[in-house]
Design an enzyme around this catalytic site. Structure first.
Site, PDB file in Angstrom:
ATOM      1  CB  ILE A   1      -0.952  -0.004   1.215  1.00 41.96           C
ATOM      2  CG1 ILE A   1      -1.952  -1.157   1.097  1.00 41.96           C
ATOM      3  CG2 ILE A   1      -1.702   1.330   1.320  1.00 41.96           C
ATOM      4  CD1 ILE A   1      -2.862  -1.321   2.297  1.00 41.96           C
ATOM      5  CB  CYS A   2       2.821   2.846   2.672  1.00 41.31           C
ATOM      6  SG  CYS A   2       1.505   2.690   3.902  1.00 41.31           S
ATOM      7  CB  ALA A   3       6.218   0.887  -0.903  1.00 46.94           C
TER       8      ALA A   3
END
Length: 240
Positions: free
Chosen positions: A151-153
């Protein structure tokens, strides 16, 4: 007769096309190949920016696909090497005053003067402040690491690639919460043509040469245990 003429014309056309392809300049062929396969495009310290997403104490505590110690070591080492090479570093966190907590102190200590950009949107690329910080650098290669990987990367890497950037994700400076999430994240990145790299390879790729004046500092920043041991052995032999 007409069939023979048509066949002759077709063969002549194919021969002409083949000759034209062979005569293409090597640089043009390489550029075309690089556009089709991002793995052929090398990272450049003059064109790269490092985006670190949500390396926050609350999120890191849930990482299970690597050890917390290794994750902290790798992201801090990457950040230090990027600074040494003159690569801009952008750090962002999701609501650091909330449940995910602040950015890990080891990372902020390694980046004095770098302000953590707080946001509420999940995809960092969709935050105007984050996107403006990237665009301000004028650089087109974005090296991304984050927690979580899928998600965040992955989200900002995917969105930036769709916007025309050359994005890479640093696997061992990212982390996630179980093996299924890691597999899903990797599959999506590779399916989108986004190369996955590791923290040391990304830095060395931008360093280029071992005789670069910054080489010693970069290797020191990377803090690879085997490299330290080799250096100690070399130093010991050189004193004899």
């Amino acid at each position: 007769m007409k069939i023979r003429q048509l066949l002759s014309a077709s063969l002549l056309g194919l021969a002409t096309l083949s000759a034209a392809s062979v005569s293409l300049p090597a640089a043009a062929a390489t550029t075309a190949a690089a556009q089709q396969n991002a793995n052929l495009s090398m990272l450049s310290r003059d064109n790269a920016v490092l985006l670190l997403v949500d390396h926050q104490v609350g999120l890191i505590s849930g990482v299970r696909d690597t050890t917390v110690g290794d994750l902290k070591h790798n992201v801090v080492a990457l950040a230090k090497a990027a600074r040494t090479l003159g690569v801009p570093v952008i750090v962002t966190a999701t609501m650091p005053d909330g449940m995910w907590g602040p950015t890990m102190p080891e990372l902020t200590a390694a980046l004095p003067g770098v302000q953590v950009i707080s946001r509420t949107v999940i995809n960092a690329w969709e935050d105007p402040k984050v996107r403006a910080a990237i665009e301000k650098t004028g650089r087109k290669q974005i090296i991304v690491a984050g927690v979580s990987l899928e998600i965040c990367a992955s989200f900002p890497a995917l969105s930036a690639k769709a916007a025309g950037y050359d994005t890479r994700v640093v696997l061992d400076a990212s982390g996630t919460f179980n093996e299924a999430k890691r597999t899903a994240g990797l599959q999506r990145l590779l399916g989108a043509g986004i190369p996955v790299t590791d923290y040391a390879t990304a830095a060395v790729e931008m360093l280029r040469s071992n005789v670069d004046p910054k080489a010693g500092q970069v290797y020191g920043d990377l803090d690879m245990p085997f490299a330290t041991l080799v250096w100690q052995m070399q130093s010991g032999f050189s004193k004899k």
